[in-house]
Write a protein that holds these residues in place. Structure first.
Motif, PDB file in Angstrom:
ATOM      1  N   SER A 173     -59.458   8.390  28.691  1.00 50.71           N
ATOM      2  CA  SER A 173     -59.127   6.742  28.905  1.00 50.71           C
ATOM      3  C   SER A 173     -57.564   6.793  29.072  1.00 50.71           C
ATOM      4  O   SER A 173     -56.867   7.166  28.562  1.00 50.71           O
ATOM      5  N   LYS A 174     -57.157   6.244  30.328  1.00 48.54           N
ATOM      6  CA  LYS A 174     -55.877   6.399  30.856  1.00 48.54           C
ATOM      7  C   LYS A 174     -55.232   5.116  29.886  1.00 48.54           C
ATOM      8  O   LYS A 174     -53.921   5.446  29.535  1.00 48.54           O
ATOM      9  N   SER A 175     -55.805   4.083  29.716  1.00 50.95           N
ATOM     10  CA  SER A 175     -55.303   2.986  28.851  1.00 50.95           C
ATOM     11  C   SER A 175     -54.881   3.348  27.348  1.00 50.95           C
ATOM     12  O   SER A 175     -53.850   3.157  27.001  1.00 50.95           O
ATOM     13  N   MET A 176     -55.902   4.317  26.811  1.00 54.62           N
ATOM     14  CA  MET A 176     -55.697   4.986  25.248  1.00 54.62           C
ATOM     15  C   MET A 176     -54.458   5.785  25.375  1.00 54.62           C
ATOM     16  O   MET A 176     -53.747   5.917  24.503  1.00 54.62           O
ATOM     17  N   ALA A 177     -54.543   6.614  26.669  1.00 52.57           N
ATOM     18  CA  ALA A 177     -53.518   7.845  26.629  1.00 52.57           C
ATOM     19  C   ALA A 177     -52.168   7.202  26.867  1.00 52.57           C
ATOM     20  O   ALA A 177     -51.185   7.765  26.172  1.00 52.57           O
ATOM     21  N   ALA A 195     -45.731  10.522  13.158  1.00 53.58           N
ATOM     22  CA  ALA A 195     -46.568  11.418  13.882  1.00 53.58           C
ATOM     23  C   ALA A 195     -47.905  11.810  13.552  1.00 53.58           C
ATOM     24  O   ALA A 195     -48.089  11.535  12.262  1.00 53.58           O
ATOM     25  N   ARG A 196     -48.828  11.873  14.582  1.00 54.72           N
ATOM     26  CA  ARG A 196     -50.073  12.011  14.481  1.00 54.72           C
ATOM     27  C   ARG A 196     -50.757  12.965  15.513  1.00 54.72           C
ATOM     28  O   ARG A 196     -50.168  13.000  16.372  1.00 54.72           O
ATOM     29  N   ASN A 197     -51.847  13.499  15.419  1.00 56.64           N
ATOM     30  CA  ASN A 197     -52.672  14.240  16.057  1.00 56.64           C
ATOM     31  C   ASN A 197     -53.959  13.043  16.629  1.00 56.64           C
ATOM     32  O   ASN A 197     -54.343  12.348  15.776  1.00 56.64           O
ATOM     33  N   HIS A 198     -53.956  12.982  17.864  1.00 58.44           N
ATOM     34  CA  HIS A 198     -54.885  12.036  18.452  1.00 58.44           C
ATOM     35  C   HIS A 198     -55.574  12.681  19.510  1.00 58.44           C
ATOM     36  O   HIS A 198     -55.220  13.394  20.505  1.00 58.44           O
ATOM     37  N   THR A 199     -56.971  11.989  19.584  1.00 56.10           N
ATOM     38  CA  THR A 199     -57.764  12.914  20.765  1.00 56.10           C
ATOM     39  C   THR A 199     -58.336  11.453  21.671  1.00 56.10           C
ATOM     40  O   THR A 199     -58.633  10.566  21.049  1.00 56.10           O
ATOM     41  N   VAL A 200     -57.835  11.663  22.776  1.00 55.35           N
ATOM     42  CA  VAL A 200     -58.102  10.403  23.706  1.00 55.35           C
ATOM     43  C   VAL A 200     -59.646  10.242  24.068  1.00 55.35           C
ATOM     44  O   VAL A 200     -60.297  11.374  24.637  1.00 55.35           O
ATOM     45  N   VAL A 206     -39.485  14.912  23.656  1.00 50.52           N
ATOM     46  CA  VAL A 206     -39.921  16.110  24.344  1.00 50.52           C
ATOM     47  C   VAL A 206     -41.339  16.426  24.314  1.00 50.52           C
ATOM     48  O   VAL A 206     -42.051  16.267  23.325  1.00 50.52           O
ATOM     49  N   ILE A 207     -41.770  16.403  25.386  1.00 47.26           N
ATOM     50  CA  ILE A 207     -43.201  16.378  25.840  1.00 47.26           C
ATOM     51  C   ILE A 207     -43.558  17.602  26.363  1.00 47.26           C
ATOM     52  O   ILE A 207     -43.164  17.717  27.552  1.00 47.26           O
ATOM     53  N   GLU A 208     -44.517  18.710  26.035  1.00 50.09           N
ATOM     54  CA  GLU A 208     -44.964  19.894  26.761  1.00 50.09           C
ATOM     55  C   GLU A 208     -46.279  19.712  26.783  1.00 50.09           C
ATOM     56  O   GLU A 208     -47.236  19.273  25.998  1.00 50.09           O
ATOM     57  N   HIS A 209     -46.628  20.018  28.082  1.00 54.94           N
ATOM     58  CA  HIS A 209     -48.002  20.102  28.601  1.00 54.94           C
ATOM     59  C   HIS A 209     -48.991  21.391  28.436  1.00 54.94           C
ATOM     60  O   HIS A 209     -48.395  22.298  29.039  1.00 54.94           O
ATOM     61  N   VAL A 210     -49.737  21.354  27.562  1.00 55.40           N
ATOM     62  CA  VAL A 210     -50.579  22.815  27.384  1.00 55.40           C
ATOM     63  C   VAL A 210     -51.988  22.538  27.693  1.00 55.40           C
ATOM     64  O   VAL A 210     -52.689  21.824  26.646  1.00 55.40           O
ATOM     65  N   ASP A 211     -52.600  23.127  28.499  1.00 56.68           N
ATOM     66  CA  ASP A 211     -54.055  22.964  28.819  1.00 56.68           C
ATOM     67  C   ASP A 211     -54.320  21.403  29.029  1.00 56.68           C
ATOM     68  O   ASP A 211     -53.709  20.974  29.779  1.00 56.68           O
ATOM     69  N   ASN A 212     -55.129  21.102  28.161  1.00 56.40           N
ATOM     70  CA  ASN A 212     -55.503  19.443  28.161  1.00 56.40           C
ATOM     71  C   ASN A 212     -54.777  18.857  27.031  1.00 56.40           C
ATOM     72  O   ASN A 212     -55.368  17.635  26.747  1.00 56.40           O
ATOM     73  N   GLN A 213     -53.928  19.198  26.317  1.00 57.02           N
ATOM     74  CA  GLN A 213     -53.246  18.312  25.535  1.00 57.02           C
ATOM     75  C   GLN A 213     -51.726  18.634  25.708  1.00 57.02           C
ATOM     76  O   GLN A 213     -51.056  19.125  26.674  1.00 57.02           O
ATOM     77  N   LEU A 214     -51.061  17.472  25.147  1.00 62.69           N
ATOM     78  CA  LEU A 214     -49.819  17.155  25.118  1.00 62.69           C
ATOM     79  C   LEU A 214     -48.994  17.350  23.563  1.00 62.69           C
ATOM     80  O   LEU A 214     -49.663  16.889  22.771  1.00 62.69           O
ATOM     81  N   ILE A 263     -56.075  15.173  27.694  1.00 57.10           N
ATOM     82  CA  ILE A 263     -55.190  14.506  28.409  1.00 57.10           C
ATOM     83  C   ILE A 263     -55.347  14.850  29.981  1.00 57.10           C
ATOM     84  O   ILE A 263     -55.662  16.275  30.173  1.00 57.10           O
ATOM     85  N   GLN A 264     -55.356  14.015  30.953  1.00 60.71           N
ATOM     86  CA  GLN A 264     -55.336  14.235  32.295  1.00 60.71           C
ATOM     87  C   GLN A 264     -54.334  13.793  33.018  1.00 60.71           C
ATOM     88  O   GLN A 264     -53.817  12.568  32.667  1.00 60.71           O
ATOM     89  N   LEU A 265     -53.592  14.396  33.604  1.00 61.41           N
ATOM     90  CA  LEU A 265     -52.428  14.231  34.352  1.00 61.41           C
ATOM     91  C   LEU A 265     -52.423  13.404  35.449  1.00 61.41           C
ATOM     92  O   LEU A 265     -52.295  13.988  36.583  1.00 61.41           O
TER      93      LEU A 265
END
Length: 415
Positions: free
Chosen positions: A20-24, A229-234, A62-70, A43-45
């Motif tokens: 979901s783009k809205s939630m991301a 700070a939290r871990n979150h799955t879109v 500071v945001i790093e994109h690794v595989d399908n997660q940030l 996450i999809q870019l």
């Protein structure tokens, strides 16, 4: 300019819908404002997501994109931005969410963008900044060129609810960080309540407390709050699933996976709206006020459903990436649908099939391009689609997925 020739062919297979783009958008912003590390999974870019990520990097995250997660190292309460230039590309969400957040920083912030973003309404913020004697300056061209400066004050904010819920979301994200309590009072009917529910749910997950009355007319926001700070799955995106669900209704053998049945996404209404088309005989009326993004694909389904369908309260379709009200009518009519615009409504009389054999245009609008792709599967003759690459805005691998399930496309570069 690129053009696709799409040969009519049924699509078959299983599609896992993108996140979901809205939630991301909301999760990235909340994680960026928190102190500490958050991990956002699934996450999809898309172009819109890249705009928000770059905007929050500009604010100091500071945001790093690794595989399908940030992996997000938030800027925390002592924000120190990196740049005063924010490029929103064509993302209305990025712009409307980040304008009030920009007031947390000293000095001016300059917002730029492309496409029709500069023509989309911003009066809500302009009036608000004027009332508080804050800087709000726009350029002379139709392209987005906006400079804001100054800090919003805590207090009572009266806001319309019938223009875009994105303004309300932007304020709900910002006001908790001010040094005193605030209230938002909605002065009109609130449309897109589902998007406000999404905002409130993500804010709560990241530690922000907001109270509201049962009718969403008043929001009470405590000041001096801190994002945690939290871990979150879109979760999967009902807005994008709508195209595949429509394809299934039109006779394609498609299975859709990755959706949360009890989702708060307003566009989950596509499921019940498609059902209404098939269970209500002769004539049906469907209110699209809360779900403007799924109206083009719903109109496609209605165009091939026996009987008459009225899609009403569609005025907000005129201020999207295109005038979706006129674009939907024009392109579906070109394919052989019996569809008219009447005021802010679409009146549709179902036909047995779409003839196709026409040149159609996405209007550089991602949702129009994907709707026309699904329409091609039930046409009698090939269609030629101009400007198909706009799907990158929200669903960058759409055409690859379309081909994977059997879609027959041939690309031509028009120069």
């Amino acid at each position: 300019m690129t053009q696709l020739t799409i040969t009519p062919k049924k699509v078959t297979g299983t599609v896992t819908v993108p996140p979901s783009k809205s939630m991301a958008h909301r999760a990235v912003i909340c994680a960026s404002l928190a102190e500490g590390r958050s991990v956002i999974q699934n996450i999809q870019l898309s172009d819109d997501m890249i705009a928000t990520i770059e905007g929050m990097r500009g604010f100091g995250a500071v945001i790093e994109h690794v595989d399908n997660q940030l992996i997000v190292e938030g800027c925390g309460p002592k924000v120190s931005r990196v740049t005063s230039e924010i490029d929103c590309n064509e993302s209305g969400s990025t712009l409307r969410f980040l304008v009030p957040l920009a007031t947390l920083f000293e000095g001016p912030t300059h917002f730029t963008g492309r496409g029709k973003l500069g023509q989309r309404p911003l009066d809500t913020y302009q009036d608000m900044f004027k009332r508080q004697s804050l800087r709000y300056e726009t350029g002379q061209s139709e392209q987005l060129d906006l400079t804001v400066e100054g800090r919003l004050s805590p207090g009572t904010y009266e806001m319309r609810g019938d223009i875009s819920s994105q303004f309300i979301t932007g304020m709900l994200m910002t006001l908790p960080l001010l040094d005193d309590d605030s209230t938002i009072k909605i002065t009109t009917h609130l449309e897109s309540i589902g998007y406000i529910d999404l905002t409130l749910s993500v804010l709560a997950e990241f530690g922000i407390e907001i109270q509201h009355d049962a009718h969403y007319r008043t929001f009470r926001i405590k000041g001096n709050q801190r994002y945690q700070a939290r871990n979150h799955t879109v979760e999967g995106d009902y807005s994008q699933a709508a195209f595949w669900l429509t394809a299934k209704q039109l006779g394609n053998d498609i299975k859709v996976e990755g959706l949360k049945r009890d989702s708060l996404q307003g566009d989950r209404e596509i499921v019940s709206m498609l059902e209404q088309l098939t269970t209500t005989e002769h004539e049906r009326t469907i209110d699209g006020a809360q779900v403007p993004d799924i109206i083009p694909t719903l109109a496609l389904a209605a165009a091939l459903t026996r009987g008459k369908t009225k899609l009403i309260n569609l005025e907000r379709l005129r201020i999207k990436e295109s005038d979706r009200l006129m674009a939907t009518q024009k392109e579906l009519a070109a394919l052989g649908a019996n569809i008219q615009v009447v005021g802010d409504q679409l009146h549709i009389e179902g036909v047995e099939s779409l003839k196709g054999g026409a040149d159609v245009w996405s209007h550089k609008d991602h949702r129009m391009a994907m709707m026309l792709a699904m329409a091609s599967t039930v046409c009698e003759a090939p269609i030629q689609l101009k400007d198909p690459t706009c799907v990158k805005k929200s669903y960058p691998n759409f055409w690859e997925v379309f081909q994977e399930v059997g879609g027959d496309i041939h690309e031509r570069n028009m120069g």
